[in-house]
Design a protein around this motif. Sequence first.
Motif, PDB file in Angstrom:
ATOM      1  N   UNK A  26     -24.936  22.377   0.181  1.00 49.13           N
ATOM      2  CA  UNK A  26     -24.430  23.385  -0.257  1.00 49.13           C
ATOM      3  C   UNK A  26     -24.109  24.105   0.421  1.00 49.13           C
ATOM      4  N   UNK A  27     -23.626  24.816   1.317  1.00 49.26           N
ATOM      5  CA  UNK A  27     -23.499  26.293   1.934  1.00 49.26           C
ATOM      6  C   UNK A  27     -21.888  26.636   1.904  1.00 49.26           C
ATOM      7  N   UNK A  28     -20.850  26.406   1.215  1.00 45.23           N
ATOM      8  CA  UNK A  28     -19.645  26.613   1.206  1.00 45.23           C
ATOM      9  C   UNK A  28     -18.850  26.614   0.258  1.00 45.23           C
ATOM     10  N   UNK A  29     -18.042  26.769  -0.649  1.00 46.77           N
ATOM     11  CA  UNK A  29     -17.109  26.090  -1.299  1.00 46.77           C
ATOM     12  C   UNK A  29     -15.853  26.621  -1.876  1.00 46.77           C
ATOM     13  N   UNK A  30     -14.316  26.521  -1.662  1.00 46.88           N
ATOM     14  CA  UNK A  30     -13.503  27.046  -1.466  1.00 46.88           C
ATOM     15  C   UNK A  30     -12.358  26.563  -2.583  1.00 46.88           C
ATOM     16  N   UNK A  31     -11.106  26.694  -2.892  1.00 47.21           N
ATOM     17  CA  UNK A  31     -10.639  25.909  -3.521  1.00 47.21           C
ATOM     18  C   UNK A  31      -9.877  24.718  -2.627  1.00 47.21           C
ATOM     19  N   UNK A  32     -10.523  24.746  -1.504  1.00 48.46           N
ATOM     20  CA  UNK A  32      -9.607  23.575   0.050  1.00 48.46           C
ATOM     21  C   UNK A  32     -10.794  22.885  -0.296  1.00 48.46           C
ATOM     22  N   UNK A  33     -11.709  23.154  -0.357  1.00 47.66           N
ATOM     23  CA  UNK A  33     -13.129  22.554   0.524  1.00 47.66           C
ATOM     24  C   UNK A  33     -14.637  22.539  -0.250  1.00 47.66           C
ATOM     25  N   UNK A  34     -15.362  21.962  -0.093  1.00 53.32           N
ATOM     26  CA  UNK A  34     -17.025  21.992  -0.140  1.00 53.32           C
ATOM     27  C   UNK A  34     -18.123  21.523   0.802  1.00 53.32           C
ATOM     28  N   UNK A  35     -18.568  22.067   1.258  1.00 52.91           N
ATOM     29  CA  UNK A  35     -18.982  22.129   2.719  1.00 52.91           C
ATOM     30  C   UNK A  35     -20.653  22.358   2.735  1.00 52.91           C
ATOM     31  N   UNK A  36     -21.434  21.087   2.943  1.00 49.85           N
ATOM     32  CA  UNK A  36     -22.538  20.763   3.099  1.00 49.85           C
ATOM     33  C   UNK A  36     -22.855  20.935   4.660  1.00 49.85           C
ATOM     34  N   UNK A  37     -24.561  20.753   4.949  1.00 46.51           N
ATOM     35  CA  UNK A  37     -25.446  21.158   5.726  1.00 46.51           C
ATOM     36  C   UNK A  37     -27.023  20.492   5.482  1.00 46.51           C
ATOM     37  N   UNK A  38     -26.931  19.684   7.049  1.00 47.02           N
ATOM     38  CA  UNK A  38     -28.354  19.069   6.838  1.00 47.02           C
ATOM     39  C   UNK A  38     -29.002  19.160   8.170  1.00 47.02           C
ATOM     40  N   UNK A  48     -22.225  18.903   9.175  1.00 44.51           N
ATOM     41  CA  UNK A  48     -22.292  19.335   8.210  1.00 44.51           C
ATOM     42  C   UNK A  48     -20.763  18.757   7.825  1.00 44.51           C
ATOM     43  N   UNK A  49     -21.240  19.080   6.901  1.00 43.20           N
ATOM     44  CA  UNK A  49     -19.426  17.639   5.821  1.00 43.20           C
ATOM     45  C   UNK A  49     -18.892  19.017   5.171  1.00 43.20           C
ATOM     46  N   UNK A  50     -17.920  18.494   5.136  1.00 40.76           N
ATOM     47  CA  UNK A  50     -16.559  19.065   4.521  1.00 40.76           C
ATOM     48  C   UNK A  50     -15.416  17.656   3.442  1.00 40.76           C
ATOM     49  N   UNK A  51     -15.813  18.322   2.118  1.00 37.93           N
ATOM     50  CA  UNK A  51     -15.283  17.605   1.474  1.00 37.93           C
ATOM     51  C   UNK A  51     -14.021  17.575   0.735  1.00 37.93           C
ATOM     52  N   UNK A  52     -12.817  18.099   1.074  1.00 31.85           N
ATOM     53  CA  UNK A  52     -11.971  18.425   0.532  1.00 31.85           C
ATOM     54  C   UNK A  52     -10.465  17.340  -0.506  1.00 31.85           C
ATOM     55  N   UNK A 169      -9.945  14.109   1.937  1.00 33.65           N
ATOM     56  CA  UNK A 169     -10.531  14.639   4.067  1.00 33.65           C
ATOM     57  C   UNK A 169     -11.940  14.284   3.622  1.00 33.65           C
ATOM     58  N   UNK A 170     -12.930  13.405   4.365  1.00 39.39           N
ATOM     59  CA  UNK A 170     -13.937  14.205   4.430  1.00 39.39           C
ATOM     60  C   UNK A 170     -14.222  14.339   5.983  1.00 39.39           C
ATOM     61  N   UNK A 171     -14.776  15.029   6.663  1.00 44.70           N
ATOM     62  CA  UNK A 171     -15.112  15.604   7.536  1.00 44.70           C
ATOM     63  C   UNK A 171     -16.488  15.901   8.400  1.00 44.70           C
ATOM     64  N   UNK A 172     -17.483  15.818   9.454  1.00 39.16           N
ATOM     65  CA  UNK A 172     -18.326  15.773   9.946  1.00 39.16           C
ATOM     66  C   UNK A 172     -18.243  15.980  11.547  1.00 39.16           C
ATOM     67  N   UNK A 173     -19.020  17.427  11.369  1.00 38.03           N
ATOM     68  CA  UNK A 173     -19.302  18.503  12.589  1.00 38.03           C
ATOM     69  C   UNK A 173     -20.322  17.857  13.161  1.00 38.03           C
ATOM     70  N   UNK A 174     -20.919  17.944  14.184  1.00 34.45           N
ATOM     71  CA  UNK A 174     -22.629  18.934  14.815  1.00 34.45           C
ATOM     72  C   UNK A 174     -22.289  18.946  16.578  1.00 34.45           C
TER      73      UNK A 174
END
Length: 210
Positions: A26-38, A48-52, A169-174
């Motif tokens: 986990x690297x960031x959390x807001x009301x709309x999304x939880x963001x993770x990295x590896x 990076x993965x976003x899950x909201x 909404x599940x997103x992956x960015x690299x």
Amino acid sequence: MAYEERVRSLADTVQLYRKDPSGWRSCKRTNEVSIYWRPSTEFSGNIYKGDGIVSASPEAVWECLKPEAGGLRTKWDQNVKDFELIETISDTISICRTITPSAFMKIISPRDFVDVVLIKQYEDGTIASAATNVEHALCPPQPTYVRGFNYPCGCFCIPIPGEPGKTQVLTFFQTDLGGYLPQTVVDSFFPSSMAGFYSNLTKAVKTMKT
């Protein structure tokens, strides 16, 4: 590698990201999304993965997200200045160029990205797009932009059973932003950029509904 081959590999890769829960931090959390990295296995940076959850149907969310020239994305997504269709390969595969504005207090100068983009619908009702970098004769690097490179990325609009008015909404960015950016800038930029993406998407969907 032909575009069709590249897309087959791309579809498998982003689906693996979707199903693999291991190693995410986990690297960031807001009301709309939880963001993770590896660490990425594609290049020397991170994925990076976003899950909201967005309060709208998958179709309504997809209308805001779908990668198309003249679409809604450039109106609400602060990270997309312009989106150009370079070549249509099929009804689900295209070559596109994305132009991004300067960012992070202008430390990051304008970029452009050229990708093969796949649109896919799954049996569970999920609508998804996936993209990865390609070279194209009609879109060589230009002196006014730093050429960046997207490694396999994806955006999934997933129905929530029993809740037709909500979408996961599940997103992956690299992304290799290119240029000579300090790693600390890159590591700070992506989580904050993704949080803004989800916040602005939520607002855009609400605007559509009114």
